[in-house]
Enzyme design. Structure first.
Site, short mmCIF file in Angstrom:
data_model
loop_
_atom_site.label_atom_id
_atom_site.label_comp_id
_atom_site.label_asym_id
_atom_site.label_seq_id
_atom_site.Cartn_x
_atom_site.Cartn_y
_atom_site.Cartn_z
N CYS A 57 -10.04 -2.43 -11.64
CA CYS A 57 -10.26 -2.97 -10.29
C CYS A 57 -11.71 -2.76 -9.86
O CYS A 57 -12.27 -1.68 -10.07
CB CYS A 57 -9.32 -2.29 -9.30
N CYS A 61 -12.18 2.57 -4.08
CA CYS A 61 -11.29 3.47 -3.34
C CYS A 61 -11.35 4.86 -3.99
O CYS A 61 -11.02 5.02 -5.17
CB CYS A 61 -9.86 2.94 -3.35
N CYS A 64 -8.36 6.33 -6.08
CA CYS A 64 -7.61 5.49 -7.02
C CYS A 64 -8.16 5.56 -8.45
O CYS A 64 -9.33 5.26 -8.69
CB CYS A 64 -7.61 4.04 -6.53
N CYS A 101 9.21 -3.51 -6.31
CA CYS A 101 7.84 -3.72 -5.88
C CYS A 101 6.92 -3.93 -7.08
O CYS A 101 6.96 -3.14 -8.04
CB CYS A 101 7.34 -2.52 -5.08
N CYS A 133 9.01 -7.10 -3.34
CA CYS A 133 7.80 -6.69 -2.65
C CYS A 133 6.62 -6.81 -3.61
O CYS A 133 6.77 -6.57 -4.81
CB CYS A 133 7.93 -5.24 -2.16
N CYS A 193 4.90 -4.04 4.79
CA CYS A 193 5.01 -2.66 4.33
C CYS A 193 3.60 -2.08 4.43
O CYS A 193 2.70 -2.50 3.70
CB CYS A 193 5.52 -2.63 2.89
N ARG A 265 8.98 5.63 4.26
CA ARG A 265 9.12 5.94 2.83
C ARG A 265 8.33 7.18 2.45
O ARG A 265 7.14 7.28 2.71
CB ARG A 265 8.65 4.76 1.97
#
Length: 331
Positions: A57, A61, A64, A101, A133, A193, A265
Site C-alpha cells: 500500500c 499509516c 500498518c 469482511c 462488508c 462500519c 466490535r
C-alpha cells in the site's frame, strides 16, 4: 449521573467527557444497562475478515504493516481469485459467522479489472446469505453505488483517531478524506462500519474527540469497531506500549452509551486478551468479534475459531443469527 438511553446525534464534547471519565464500574454498569435495552446481551455477532489483497500500500499509516515503505514480515499478495474468496466465505458461514469482511490494501478504489473482480466477490458472498462488508480505501459515490447494487451490506472506513491527532499518524491523506468516503457510502444506501484505534500515542481527549465525531454523524455508524494497536515489527509504532485492557473497556462502554443501537466490535488486539479480559469487554457493551483461522485470514493474528466458540460457551453467549436475508440497504 443520569444517562438518557435515547438515540441522539447532538452529543457535546463535555457530555462525552463526563461519561468517559466515570468511575470504571459505574461506567460499565450504565453501559450494560443501555446494551440490554437495545440488544440481546447473550448474542455476539461473529464476523470473519479475509485479506483479499495484502501489502504494497502506498499510504504511510504509522500503525500498518501493509504500507510498502515499511519493512515488515507481511508478504505482498495480489488480489485473490473469486473462487478462493467464496471458498473462505463458505467456511466462515459453517463456523458461525454472519458477516464476511473483505479487505484490500489499497489507498483508493480504481475503476479497473480488480474492482470488477471485487464486485463479483460481493455478489458471490451475498448469494451465500452472509452480510457482505468491504474495506478497500477511499471510494467515490459512483463506486459505492456499484457495490451496493452488487449486494454490499456494509463498508468499513475507520476514522483511526481524532481529527486533531490524525496528521501525526498519517500524512498521505486527510481526515476529511475519511469523512467524504463515509458520506459517499451513506448516499449509496450502504451501512457504515467506522471506529478507531487506541494506543497510537493519542490522549484521552483525542479518544473522546473521535467518539464525538462518530456520535454526531447524521446517522450513527451501524457498526463501531474499537481496536487496540496491533504492534507490527517494522512500523513506526512497533515499540508503543500494549494497550491496557481497562482502556479498551472504557472506550467500548462509552461508545455503547452514546451510540446505543450500534454494533460495537471488539476488534484488533483481542489476541493479547485472555478470556476474563474479553468478558469485561462484552459486559461493557461489545457485541461483535472477528473470528477465523489463526494465521490465514488476517495480517495480524486472531484467536482460533474453536477457542472463540469455547469462550462464548463459557460466558453463556451465542453467535448472532442474521435476522433477515435482505442483502442490501436502500433507505
Amino acid at each position: 449521573m443520569n444517562i438518557s438511553t435515547e438515540i441522539r446525534n447532538t452529543w457535546t464534547k463535555e457530555e462525552i467527557e463526563k461519561i468517559y471519565h466515570l468511575p470504571l464500574l459505574d461506567l460499565i454498569y450504565k453501559a450494560a444497562t443501555v446494551h440490554r435495552e437495545y440488544h440481546n446481551p447473550s448474542e455476539v455477532q461473529i464476523s470473519t475478515l479475509l485479506s483479499i489483497k495484502t501489502g504494497g500500500c502506498p499510504e504511510d499509516c504509522s500503525y500498518c504493516g501493509q504500507a510498502a515503505r515499511y519493512h515488515t514480515n507481511i508478504k505482498v499478495q495480489a488480489l485473490l481469485p473469486v473462487e478462493t474468496v467464496i471458498s473462505h466465505a463458505k467456511k466462515a458461514k459453517e463456523n458461525g459467522s454472519s458477516r464476511f469482511c473483505m479487505a484490500a490494501a489499497w489507498r483508493e478504489v480504481r475503476d479497473n479489472r480488480d474492482f470488477d473482480r471485487v464486485i463479483d466477490m460481493v455478489k458471490g458472498v451475498n448469494e451465500l446469505g452472509l452480510e457482505v462488508c468491504c474495506t478497500l480505501g477511499m471510494l467515490t459515490e459512483e463506486q459505492a453505488v456499484k457495490l451496493q447494487e452488487a449486494g454490499l451490506y456494509a463498508y468499513n472506513h475507520n476514522l483511526d483517531t481524532s481529527e486533531q491527532y490524525y496528521e501525526e499518524i498519517i500524512s498521505t491523506r486527510k481526515f476529511d478524506n475519511r469523512i467524504n468516503t463515509i458520506n459517499n457510502v451513506r448516499k449509496a444506501g450502504i451501512t457504515v462500519c467506522s471506529g478507531g484505534i487506541i494506543g497510537l500515542g493519542e490522549t484521552h481527549k483525542d479518544r473522546i474527540s473521535m467518539l464525538l465525531t462518530l456520535a454526531t454523524m447524521p446517522k450513527h455508524p451501524e457498526s463501531v469497531p474499537i481496536n487496540a494497536l496491533a504492534r507490527v515489527k517494522g512500523t513506526p509504532l512497533e515499540n508503543n506500549p500494549k494497550v491496557d485492557t481497562w482502556e479498551m473497556v472504557r472506550m467500548i462502554a462509552t461508545a455503547r452509551i452514546i451510540m446505543p443501537a450500534s454494533i460495537v466490535r471488539l476488534s484488533a488486539g483481542r489476541i493479547e486478551m485472555d478470556e476474563t479480559e474479553q468478558a469485561w469487554c462484552f459486559m461493557a457493551g461489545a457485541n461483535s468479534i472477528f473470528a477465523g483461522e489463526r494465521e490465514t485470514l488476517l495480517v495480524t493474528p486472531n484467536p482460533g475459531i474453536s477457542e472463540d466458540m469455547q469462550m462464548l460457551n463459557t460466558l453463556g453467549l451465542k453467535p448472532m443469527i442474521k435476522e433477515t436475508e435482505t442483502t442490501c440497504v436502500t433507505d
